[in-house]
Structure formats: C-alpha cells, structure tokens
Design a protein around this motif. Structure first.
Motif, PDB file in Angstrom:
ATOM      1  N   ARG A 185       1.095  -0.875  -0.024  1.00 17.43           N
ATOM      2  CA  ARG A 185       0.411   0.084  -0.240  1.00 17.43           C
ATOM      3  C   ARG A 185       0.868   1.553   0.420  1.00 17.43           C
ATOM      4  NH1 ARG A 185      -5.254  -1.210   1.906  1.00 17.43           N
ATOM      5  NH2 ARG A 185      -5.622  -3.059   1.339  1.00 17.43           N
ATOM      6  N   LEU A 186       2.024   1.258   0.768  1.00 16.51           N
ATOM      7  CA  LEU A 186       2.624   2.662   0.791  1.00 16.51           C
ATOM      8  C   LEU A 186       3.528   2.518  -0.674  1.00 16.51           C
ATOM      9  CD1 LEU A 186       4.423   2.069   4.111  1.00 16.51           C
ATOM     10  CD2 LEU A 186       2.734   3.893   4.195  1.00 16.51           C
ATOM     11  N   ILE A 187       4.632   2.192  -1.267  1.00 17.68           N
ATOM     12  CA  ILE A 187       4.961   1.676  -2.080  1.00 17.68           C
ATOM     13  C   ILE A 187       3.641   2.084  -3.400  1.00 17.68           C
ATOM     14  CG2 ILE A 187       5.419   0.542  -4.010  1.00 17.68           C
ATOM     15  CD1 ILE A 187       7.138  -1.377  -1.839  1.00 17.68           C
ATOM     16  N   GLU A 188       2.651   1.151  -3.293  1.00 11.62           N
ATOM     17  CA  GLU A 188       1.057   1.934  -4.638  1.00 11.62           C
ATOM     18  C   GLU A 188       0.725   3.985  -4.071  1.00 11.62           C
ATOM     19  OE1 GLU A 188      -2.504  -0.093  -3.597  1.00 11.62           O
ATOM     20  OE2 GLU A 188      -1.455  -1.600  -4.549  1.00 11.62           O
ATOM     21  N   SER A 189       0.795   3.708  -2.992  1.00 12.54           N
ATOM     22  CA  SER A 189       0.799   5.312  -2.661  1.00 12.54           C
ATOM     23  C   SER A 189       2.015   6.519  -2.987  1.00 12.54           C
ATOM     24  CB  SER A 189       0.823   5.942  -1.369  1.00 12.54           C
ATOM     25  OG  SER A 189       1.907   5.479  -0.437  1.00 12.54           O
ATOM     26  N   LEU A 190       2.979   5.691  -3.955  1.00 14.23           N
ATOM     27  CA  LEU A 190       3.877   6.472  -4.806  1.00 14.23           C
ATOM     28  C   LEU A 190       3.524   6.527  -6.388  1.00 14.23           C
ATOM     29  CD1 LEU A 190       6.979   4.827  -2.452  1.00 14.23           C
ATOM     30  CD2 LEU A 190       5.953   7.370  -1.917  1.00 14.23           C
ATOM     31  N   ASP A 191       3.031   6.274  -6.478  1.00 15.65           N
ATOM     32  CA  ASP A 191       3.408   5.439  -7.960  1.00 15.65           C
ATOM     33  C   ASP A 191       2.245   6.412  -9.144  1.00 15.65           C
ATOM     34  OD1 ASP A 191       4.425   3.277  -8.193  1.00 15.65           O
ATOM     35  OD2 ASP A 191       2.734   1.782  -7.955  1.00 15.65           O
ATOM     36  N   PHE A 192       1.537   7.272  -8.086  1.00 15.04           N
ATOM     37  CA  PHE A 192       1.012   8.358  -8.539  1.00 15.04           C
ATOM     38  C   PHE A 192       1.188  10.056  -8.229  1.00 15.04           C
ATOM     39  CE2 PHE A 192      -1.959   5.099  -7.709  1.00 15.04           C
ATOM     40  CZ  PHE A 192      -3.049   5.087  -8.311  1.00 15.04           C
ATOM     41  N   SER A 193       1.422  11.192  -9.384  1.00 16.32           N
ATOM     42  CA  SER A 193       1.080  12.100  -8.968  1.00 16.32           C
ATOM     43  C   SER A 193       0.666  12.780  -8.016  1.00 16.32           C
ATOM     44  CB  SER A 193       1.245  12.859 -10.163  1.00 16.32           C
ATOM     45  OG  SER A 193      -0.118  12.834 -11.043  1.00 16.32           O
ATOM     46  N   GLU A 194       1.077  14.048  -8.019  1.00  8.63           N
ATOM     47  CA  GLU A 194       0.099  14.562  -6.955  1.00  8.63           C
ATOM     48  C   GLU A 194      -1.040  14.891  -6.636  1.00  8.63           C
ATOM     49  OE1 GLU A 194       1.681  15.726  -3.920  1.00  8.63           O
ATOM     50  OE2 GLU A 194       3.233  14.394  -4.259  1.00  8.63           O
ATOM     51  N   THR A 195      -1.443  14.977  -8.459  1.00  8.09           N
ATOM     52  CA  THR A 195      -3.043  15.249  -8.741  1.00  8.09           C
ATOM     53  C   THR A 195      -3.682  14.103  -8.383  1.00  8.09           C
ATOM     54  OG1 THR A 195      -1.773  14.373 -11.319  1.00  8.09           O
ATOM     55  CG2 THR A 195      -2.085  17.433 -10.197  1.00  8.09           C
ATOM     56  N   GLY A 196      -3.184  12.891  -8.232  1.00  8.94           N
ATOM     57  CA  GLY A 196      -3.523  11.579  -8.533  1.00  8.94           C
ATOM     58  C   GLY A 196      -3.927  10.694  -9.758  1.00  8.94           C
ATOM     59  N   GLU A 197      -3.297  10.983 -10.835  1.00 11.41           N
ATOM     60  CA  GLU A 197      -3.554  10.461 -12.009  1.00 11.41           C
ATOM     61  C   GLU A 197      -2.041   9.699 -12.478  1.00 11.41           C
ATOM     62  OE1 GLU A 197      -3.782  13.617 -14.561  1.00 11.41           O
ATOM     63  OE2 GLU A 197      -5.582  14.806 -13.710  1.00 11.41           O
ATOM     64  N   LEU A 198      -2.439   8.323 -13.657  1.00 13.74           N
ATOM     65  CA  LEU A 198      -1.123   7.970 -13.961  1.00 13.74           C
ATOM     66  C   LEU A 198       0.059   8.941 -14.409  1.00 13.74           C
ATOM     67  CD1 LEU A 198      -3.283   4.741 -14.571  1.00 13.74           C
ATOM     68  CD2 LEU A 198      -1.872   4.975 -12.296  1.00 13.74           C
ATOM     69  N   SER A 199       1.444   8.223 -14.059  1.00  9.59           N
ATOM     70  CA  SER A 199       1.563   8.813 -14.882  1.00  9.59           C
ATOM     71  C   SER A 199       1.758   8.082 -16.549  1.00  9.59           C
ATOM     72  CB  SER A 199       3.004   8.770 -14.645  1.00  9.59           C
ATOM     73  OG  SER A 199       3.670   7.171 -14.217  1.00  9.59           O
ATOM     74  N   SER A 200       2.451   9.008 -17.489  1.00 11.02           N
ATOM     75  CA  SER A 200       2.771   8.492 -18.723  1.00 11.02           C
ATOM     76  C   SER A 200       2.980   7.594 -19.220  1.00 11.02           C
ATOM     77  CB  SER A 200       2.903   9.531 -20.096  1.00 11.02           C
ATOM     78  OG  SER A 200       4.045   9.837 -19.482  1.00 11.02           O
ATOM     79  N   GLU A 201       4.148   6.832 -18.076  1.00 13.50           N
ATOM     80  CA  GLU A 201       4.073   5.526 -18.005  1.00 13.50           C
ATOM     81  C   GLU A 201       3.077   4.160 -17.893  1.00 13.50           C
ATOM     82  OE1 GLU A 201       5.759   8.251 -16.793  1.00 13.50           O
ATOM     83  OE2 GLU A 201       7.359   8.077 -17.776  1.00 13.50           O
ATOM     84  N   TRP A 202       3.020   4.818 -16.741  1.00 11.54           N
ATOM     85  CA  TRP A 202       1.644   3.851 -15.538  1.00 11.54           C
ATOM     86  C   TRP A 202       0.653   3.199 -17.084  1.00 11.54           C
ATOM     87  CZ3 TRP A 202       2.634  -0.684 -13.116  1.00 11.54           C
ATOM     88  CH2 TRP A 202       3.379  -0.262 -11.947  1.00 11.54           C
TER      89      TRP A 202
END
Length: 76
Positions: A26-43
């Motif tokens: 859960r902690l790692i998943e929380s790092l996968d999102f940008s500050e806006t909560g949107e997925l990065s283009s890579e994801w």
C-alpha cells in the motif's frame, strides 16, 4: 525521521509477514501516483499494453487465489 514515523515503523515490524507485505504494498502504491492523483504516462502506457494483451489473449490469466497461494508458499 520524526518520532511518529519511528513509532509507526516499529509497530509495523511487529506484524506478521503477510500483513507487513500488505502495508509495504500500500505504501509503494501510494508513490506511484503524481500529486494530482493521475497516473504517469509510463503507467498509462503499461496499463494499455496489459489490457491489449488480455483482450488479444496473448497472456494467460491466473486466478488471484492461485497467485496468493503461490506467494504464501514462497514465504514459508
């Protein structure tokens, strides 16, 4: 690192391995999102690729129960 973080870490380390893994995930998943909560283009590209592979039956899906059983067996 402040005292609250140290306390959280100490308490988390007392959990059984499976629960520690869940907390870590859960902690790692929380790092996968940008500050806006949107997925990065890579994801976004990765999700699109995986969905296409599923739709085109290029991959074999494994039921979650089987995946978790394998994961738990590997921890023993």
């Amino acid at each position: 690192m402040g005292l609250p973080a140290e306390k959280i870490i100490a308490e988390a380390l007392q959990l059984p391995a499976t629960l520690r893994a869940l907390v870590a995930e859960r902690l790692i998943e929380s790092l996968d999102f940008s500050e806006t909560g949107e997925l990065s283009s890579e994801w976004r590209d990765e999700v699109t690729r995986r969905c296409r592979e599923i739709d085109e039956q290029m991959v074999e899906l494994v039921p979650s129960e089987k995946v978790m059983a394998r994961a738990y067996a590997a921890l023993k």
